[in-house]
Write a protein that holds these residues in place. Structure first.
Motif, mmCIF file in Angstrom:
data_model
loop_
_atom_site.group_PDB
_atom_site.id
_atom_site.type_symbol
_atom_site.label_atom_id
_atom_site.label_comp_id
_atom_site.label_asym_id
_atom_site.label_seq_id
_atom_site.Cartn_x
_atom_site.Cartn_y
_atom_site.Cartn_z
ATOM 1 N N GLN A 66 0.831 -1.237 0.000
ATOM 2 C CA GLN A 66 0.000 0.000 0.000
ATOM 3 C C GLN A 66 0.858 1.277 0.000
ATOM 4 O O GLN A 66 0.316 2.378 0.079
ATOM 5 N N ALA A 67 2.175 1.133 -0.055
ATOM 6 C CA ALA A 67 3.046 2.323 -0.063
ATOM 7 C C ALA A 67 2.833 3.097 -1.360
ATOM 8 O O ALA A 67 2.623 2.508 -2.430
ATOM 9 N N THR A 68 2.873 4.412 -1.269
ATOM 10 C CA THR A 68 2.701 5.231 -2.476
ATOM 11 C C THR A 68 4.021 5.922 -2.820
ATOM 12 O O THR A 68 4.885 6.120 -1.964
ATOM 13 N N GLU A 69 4.140 6.290 -4.101
ATOM 14 C CA GLU A 69 5.355 6.963 -4.563
ATOM 15 C C GLU A 69 4.947 7.910 -5.696
ATOM 16 O O GLU A 69 4.071 7.571 -6.504
ATOM 17 N N GLU A 70 5.588 9.080 -5.736
ATOM 18 C CA GLU A 70 5.317 10.013 -6.827
ATOM 19 C C GLU A 70 6.434 9.891 -7.855
ATOM 20 O O GLU A 70 7.617 10.012 -7.509
ATOM 21 N N LEU A 71 6.054 9.646 -9.103
ATOM 22 C CA LEU A 71 7.053 9.555 -10.172
ATOM 23 C C LEU A 71 6.891 10.784 -11.063
ATOM 24 O O LEU A 71 5.814 10.999 -11.634
ATOM 25 N N PHE A 72 7.947 11.573 -11.174
ATOM 26 C CA PHE A 72 7.871 12.786 -11.987
ATOM 27 C C PHE A 72 8.155 12.427 -13.444
ATOM 28 O O PHE A 72 9.285 12.105 -13.794
ATOM 29 N N VAL A 73 7.126 12.413 -14.244
ATOM 30 C CA VAL A 73 7.267 12.050 -15.659
ATOM 31 C C VAL A 73 6.520 13.071 -16.524
ATOM 32 O O VAL A 73 5.495 13.606 -16.122
ATOM 33 N N ASN A 74 7.082 13.306 -17.704
ATOM 34 C CA ASN A 74 6.425 14.225 -18.639
ATOM 35 C C ASN A 74 5.427 13.487 -19.526
ATOM 36 O O ASN A 74 4.483 14.088 -20.042
ATOM 37 N N GLY A 75 5.686 12.207 -19.700
ATOM 38 C CA GLY A 75 4.816 11.437 -20.584
ATOM 39 C C GLY A 75 4.396 10.139 -19.935
ATOM 40 O O GLY A 75 5.166 9.538 -19.175
ATOM 41 N N LEU A 76 3.146 9.729 -20.222
ATOM 42 C CA LEU A 76 2.666 8.428 -19.738
ATOM 43 C C LEU A 76 2.065 7.686 -20.930
ATOM 44 O O LEU A 76 1.119 8.172 -21.560
ATOM 45 N N PHE A 77 2.662 6.540 -21.235
ATOM 46 C CA PHE A 77 2.187 5.728 -22.352
ATOM 47 C C PHE A 77 1.367 4.568 -21.794
ATOM 48 O O PHE A 77 1.864 3.761 -21.010
ATOM 49 N N VAL A 78 0.109 4.528 -22.192
ATOM 50 C CA VAL A 78 -0.820 3.518 -21.669
ATOM 51 C C VAL A 78 -0.848 2.345 -22.651
ATOM 52 O O VAL A 78 -1.189 2.525 -23.828
ATOM 53 N N ALA A 79 -0.462 1.162 -22.176
ATOM 54 C CA ALA A 79 -0.430 -0.036 -23.046
ATOM 55 C C ALA A 79 -1.048 -1.193 -22.278
ATOM 56 O O ALA A 79 -0.374 -2.157 -21.915
ATOM 57 N N ILE A 80 -2.336 -1.064 -21.997
ATOM 58 C CA ILE A 80 -3.008 -2.046 -21.123
ATOM 59 C C ILE A 80 -4.067 -2.850 -21.888
ATOM 60 O O ILE A 80 -5.086 -3.224 -21.334
ATOM 61 N N GLY A 81 -3.781 -3.109 -23.139
ATOM 62 C CA GLY A 81 -4.679 -3.965 -23.902
ATOM 63 C C GLY A 81 -5.712 -3.185 -24.689
ATOM 64 O O GLY A 81 -5.602 -1.961 -24.854
ATOM 65 N N HIS A 82 -6.695 -3.905 -25.158
ATOM 66 C CA HIS A 82 -7.624 -3.340 -26.146
ATOM 67 C C HIS A 82 -9.058 -3.728 -25.876
ATOM 68 O O HIS A 82 -9.306 -4.705 -25.172
ATOM 69 N N VAL A 83 -9.970 -2.967 -26.469
ATOM 70 C CA VAL A 83 -11.380 -3.356 -26.461
ATOM 71 C C VAL A 83 -11.853 -3.394 -27.917
ATOM 72 O O VAL A 83 -11.424 -2.571 -28.731
ATOM 73 N N PRO A 84 -12.696 -4.371 -28.246
ATOM 74 C CA PRO A 84 -13.053 -4.566 -29.661
ATOM 75 C C PRO A 84 -13.929 -3.435 -30.218
ATOM 76 O O PRO A 84 -14.749 -2.861 -29.501
#
Ligand code: NAP
Length: 303
Positions: free
Chosen positions: A220-238
């Motif tokens: 349950q620990a949280t962490e902040e990641l400083f990023v300029n971009g987030l690429f979402v690659a979590i699959g697809h829906v038909p």
């Protein structure tokens, strides 16, 4: 009147067009975005046979389209707005006209699944992307993250590692489930930092994305990641909205077919990623397309 209308110009649709046109069927393919479908977002397709050094996905799509056109298949970039699939004659509605055919192959593929976080939609193009090869260059020398843990996420992370300063790969489980060769590459890429058992719980932004908060689902620990971009690659829906209510779908809304790509409707076939149970590789989409075209040829001999 066409013999065959194919909806979708990815590997499945284009292979079906190749087989159908070589068999003399008057065939048209409708594609609303880009020929080649999902593979056009792949920087390098390494597992399509015969291309020993891999091939760029966009180029592969173009080659498939050229080959289908060489044998007479027509390709149109109009968007199909609606379909009437029951009865012997099928109707395809475009924005300004309608066309008819004796058979239809549905090859509309799938679209990217979203994380479902409240700020996600408004940050698309302002830090959030679903395609590393399309948008990776906007983040040259910057810090980015990829979310997901299967083939797409790992290959996007590898691709981005050559452009970005660091790549954070965030995955909700312990072990990645991409191809072994890519997992090994991942382990040998020092600027990819992995965060397993982790889920994104918040996106921080002002005008653009500033950071993501991840939470470890074991501690349950949280962490902040400083990023300029987030690429979402979590699959697809038909992409089955067009046919829902007409063609039989499974619980995830993929089209149910038999091994000959036949749907519940006479003269209507489906091929590629849109199909329930598909392996979802370029090679299997092509196989589906070839089989669907052969089924159309058999069907048209009987009607
Ligand atoms: P996928 O295989 O469906 O995997 C989706 C990934 O996203 C999984 O790791 C899944 O986690 C994760 N995920 C799903 N929903 C999530 C959520 N709400 N939040 C966080 N994570 C979530 O999708 P894909 O990797 O895009 O691949 C699609 C198809 O294309 C597959 O058949 C794949 O083999 C193929 N493909 C092949 C290659 C290749 O051969 N090199 C390359 C790219 C794609 P879980 O693991 O926990 O379920």
């Amino acid at each position: 009147m066409y013999d065959l209308i194919i909806v979708g110009g990815g590997p499945a649709g284009l292979t079906a067009a190749l087989y159908a046109s070589r068999s003399g069927l008057k065939t048209i393919v409708f594609e609303k975005e880009v020929l080649g479908g999902k593979i056009t977002t792949a920087h390098l397709v390494e597992n399509y046979p015969a291309f020993v050094n891999g091939i760029n996905g966009f180029e592969l799509g173009e080659l498939m389209a050229n080959q289908a056109q060489k044998y007479g298949a027509e390709i149109s970039f109009e968007e199909v707005k609606a379909l009437k699939l029951d009865g012997k004659i099928k109707t395809v509605y475009l924005s300004d006209k309608e066309l008819q055919a004796k058979a239809v192959i549905l090859a509309m593929g799938s679209k990217n699944r979203k994380l479902g976080l409240p700020e996600e939609d408004q940050l698309i193009g302002r830090g959030i992307s679903y395609c590393a090869t399309c948008d990776g260059n906007f983040f040259k020398g910057q810090d980015v993250a990829v979310v997901g843990g299967a083939n797409s996420a790992v290959s996007e992370a590898l691709y981005l590692s050559k452009i970005a300063k660091t790549v954070r790969l965030i995955y909700r489980r312990e072990k990645f489930r991409a191809e072994k060769i890519d997992i090994q590459r991942l382990q040998n890429t020092p600027n990819i930092l992995t965060h397993t058992n982790s889920e994104i719980i918040k996106l921080n932004y002002d005008q653009v994305l500033k950071s993501v908060i991840i939470q470890n689902n074991k501690t349950q620990a949280t962490e902040e990641l400083f990023v300029n971009g987030l690429f979402v690659a979590i699959g697809h829906v038909p992409n089955t909205d067009l046919v829902e209510g007409q063609v039989a779908l499974d619980a995830q809304k993929y089209i149910i077919t038999d091994q000959n790509m036949t749907t519940n409707l006479e003269g209507v076939f489906a091929a590629g990623d849109i199909r329930s149970g598909a392996f979802r590789q370029v090679i299997t989409a092509c196989g589906d397309g070839a089989r669907a075209a052969e089924s159309v040829i058999d069907y048209l001999k009987k009607v």
